[in-house]
Write an enzyme that holds these catalytic residues in place. Sequence first.
Site, PDB file in Angstrom:
ATOM      1  N   GLU A 224       9.899  12.310  14.463  1.00 19.11           N
ATOM      2  CA  GLU A 224       9.520  11.604  13.239  1.00 19.11           C
ATOM      3  C   GLU A 224       8.416  10.579  13.426  1.00 19.11           C
ATOM      4  OE1 GLU A 224      12.703   9.594  11.162  1.00 19.11           O
ATOM      5  OE2 GLU A 224      13.558   8.821  12.989  1.00 19.11           O
TER       6      GLU A 224
ATOM      7  N   CYS B 121      10.999   5.049  -3.424  1.00 18.35           N
ATOM      8  CA  CYS B 121       9.888   4.222  -3.871  1.00 18.35           C
ATOM      9  C   CYS B 121      10.384   2.787  -3.837  1.00 18.35           C
ATOM     10  CB  CYS B 121       9.488   4.575  -5.301  1.00 18.35           C
ATOM     11  SG  CYS B 121       8.984   6.297  -5.488  1.00 18.35           S
TER      12      CYS B 121
ATOM     13  N   LYS C 124      11.840   5.471   3.985  1.00 16.11           N
ATOM     14  CA  LYS C 124      13.041   4.921   4.608  1.00 16.11           C
ATOM     15  C   LYS C 124      14.316   5.375   3.906  1.00 16.11           C
ATOM     16  CE  LYS C 124      15.271   2.157   7.425  1.00 16.11           C
ATOM     17  NZ  LYS C 124      15.480   2.691   8.784  1.00 16.11           N
TER      18      LYS C 124
ATOM     19  N   LYS D 132      13.834  11.040  17.058  1.00 12.26           N
ATOM     20  CA  LYS D 132      12.917   9.890  17.115  1.00 12.26           C
ATOM     21  C   LYS D 132      11.502  10.365  17.457  1.00 12.26           C
ATOM     22  CE  LYS D 132      14.715   7.546  15.410  1.00 12.26           C
ATOM     23  NZ  LYS D 132      16.047   7.527  14.897  1.00 12.26           N
TER      24      LYS D 132
ATOM     25  N   ASN E 176      11.716   4.652  -9.799  1.00 12.68           N
ATOM     26  CA  ASN E 176      12.148   5.234  -8.529  1.00 12.68           C
ATOM     27  C   ASN E 176      13.212   6.258  -8.864  1.00 12.68           C
ATOM     28  OD1 ASN E 176      12.992   5.758  -5.902  1.00 12.68           O
ATOM     29  ND2 ASN E 176      14.297   3.945  -5.814  1.00 12.68           N
TER      30      ASN E 176
ATOM     31  N   TRP F 273       6.696   7.201  -3.000  1.00 12.52           N
ATOM     32  CA  TRP F 273       6.876   8.397  -2.174  1.00 12.52           C
ATOM     33  C   TRP F 273       6.911   9.549  -3.179  1.00 12.52           C
ATOM     34  CZ3 TRP F 273      10.383  12.463  -1.472  1.00 12.52           C
ATOM     35  CH2 TRP F 273      10.277  13.165  -0.260  1.00 12.52           C
TER      36      TRP F 273
HETATM   37  O1  M6R Z   1      20.065   5.169   4.957  1.00 12.35           O
HETATM   38  P1  M6R Z   1      20.748   6.312   5.634  1.00 12.35           P
HETATM   39  O2  M6R Z   1      21.404   5.899   6.908  1.00 12.35           O
HETATM   40  O3  M6R Z   1      21.691   7.042   4.737  1.00 12.35           O
HETATM   41  O4  M6R Z   1      19.583   7.311   6.025  1.00 12.35           O
HETATM   42  C1  M6R Z   1      19.880   8.548   6.607  1.00 12.35           C
HETATM   43  C2  M6R Z   1      18.645   9.212   7.135  1.00 12.35           C
HETATM   44  O5  M6R Z   1      17.724   9.417   6.095  1.00 12.35           O
HETATM   45  C3  M6R Z   1      17.974   8.381   8.229  1.00 12.35           C
HETATM   46  O6  M6R Z   1      18.835   8.150   9.287  1.00 12.35           O
HETATM   47  C4  M6R Z   1      16.722   9.103   8.766  1.00 12.35           C
HETATM   48  O7  M6R Z   1      17.084  10.276   9.416  1.00 12.35           O
HETATM   49  C5  M6R Z   1      15.919   8.203   9.674  1.00 12.35           C
HETATM   50  N1  M6R Z   1      14.534   8.304   9.366  1.00 12.35           N
HETATM   51  C6  M6R Z   1      16.092   8.521  11.109  1.00 12.35           C
HETATM   52  O8  M6R Z   1      15.344   7.716  11.949  1.00 12.35           O
END
Ligand code: M6R
Length: 614
Positions: free
Chosen positions: A491, A2, A609, A488, A101, A75
Amino acid sequence: MCGIIGYVGPREAQKVVIDGLRRMEYRGYDSAGIAVVGEQGLQARKKAGKLANLETELTAQPLASASFGIGHTRWATHGGPTDGNAHPHLSASGRVALVHNGIIENFAALRAELEDEGVGFDSETDTEVAAQLVGREVDGGADLADAMRTVCKRLEGAFTLVALDAEQPDRIVAARRNSPLVVGVGEGEMFVASDVSAFIEYTREAVEMGQDEVVDVNPDGYAVTDFDGAPAPSKPYHVDWDLSAAEKGGYDWFMRKEIFEQPKAVADTLLGRFDPNHQLTLDEVRISEVELKTTDKIVIVACGTAFYAGLVAKYAIEHWTRIPCEVEIASEFRYRDPIITPRTLVVTISQSGETADTLMAVRHARQQGAKVVAICNTNGSTIPRESDAVLYTHAGPEIGVASTKGFLTQVAACYLLGLYLAQVRGTKFGDEIATVMAELESMPAKIQEVLDRQDRVLALAAELRGARSVLFLGRHVGYPVALEGALKLKEIAYLHAEGFPAGELKHGPIALVEDGTPVFVIVPPQGRDQLHDKVISNIQEVRARGARTIVLAEDGDVEVEPYADVILRLPRASTLLQPLLATIPLQVFACEIATLAGHDVDQPRNLAKSVTVE
Ligand code: M6R
């Protein structure tokens, strides 16, 4: 997960809060809400759906002018994405508004306790419990910061909380445990937020918040304490990027902007890594050379795209250091009782530095006595703070939910780490390290060349937009690139996509290939890689079964031509560095196909994210 923000100062609080939420919407976009305190007392608005819905609500039912306020973009975890479950939540008396959050794990017991006292609840969230508890304290006469500390000591789980009290004006109190919180220090105004992008328009001076700390802010300053009220040392820092980095700058999507920022992001990650004695340096190392020399195993732990960066890195690290290297998904790591000793070096990779699964892996590894190196893009975030050494990727803020520049800079940073270990352990001569570094330093220009060739990829996306399923094949470092290409597409384009080791396909997955199935194949460098010819055989295997083959091959590789329906050309690079080029057309392809499908590329469904819950 969040995004939360609080503001106190002379500006119109509603504008600051809504603008901040817009910049943090990538963190969650199931619902949004705001509470401000002005002449008409505490007023709150909240709405399910994206921030735009809240803005429509604010137009229909405007808030009175106010100089302090809090906001939230959600979220959903506990309770669906409804108006009622949206934050802020108010205390029973209506004095306190609070945003959250994280996950309060013991919320059910606390809720039962409050219900026994006759407190009624308006939502299904865990958060409302915290709002009611803080409200109960201030109703009983407590100061807001004392109330927050008292409540935090009773909460279990992960939380960043921001609260205001209608009867304690021009003051906001925030707290954190296992969830991000940063303070923004302006002139006569203060901010608290999940990340600096929320207030970067107003100030680049920030303060890191430690674990289990409470910050009390008013327009003139801030005070940080632990949960017992003892003053805690604060760590101010200057943010080295500005508002333009957090805006789209003419691109349709942050993702596309971030794809095109990759030459600079990789160059910045590599910048200044050699000291005057031509020795590689990391950012912060609290691990002795003796410990690095006696390391007998490396375990890379990460999630999602960062995990795939780790899979690429394994090949280089083992090759250069001769230390066995495992790569593990963070959410699986500590639950399988991994064999970790004081001689294990754990490397975590995280763009955000806040991913809960990765953070828990850091803690588990350190409890076992291992040293932890964090590769991270977010200055001062929790994972690097809790690690023994840090290597920052200098990618600038990554806002698109689909990681792009995050991946390339993580691979580059892992390579720096591999070379650093090779230097310390003497498994590579200095000139060998310098040769690899020189090639690494030539990559930004080659990345730009790949981007300059994007038209072919855009046309391909238009051609394949109706595809039901797309396969990606690679071998060696090409295999994690194939996985990343498939992720990619899943998602942001919501397309069925799978990445496979090209040699494994005939052991089962080849049954997925139908007439016309698009199959991307990453071909290793010709004449310099033993797997080149084997991959060509793998292309023939799928083509013979009707696949439409899209072949990523380096300039001048004519051997692939008879077997490729489409060739996407890459500048020449050595095998280990090819992922820094081959990933890019796959990013562009996913971005374009999702755009053509009419999806919100930056805010794909069901995702957020930063995943700050386990
Ligand atoms: O912030 P982080 O690199 O730890 O995040 C890891 C994953 O959540 C992140 O890479 C996720 O898989 C992305 N949405 C991929 O595009």
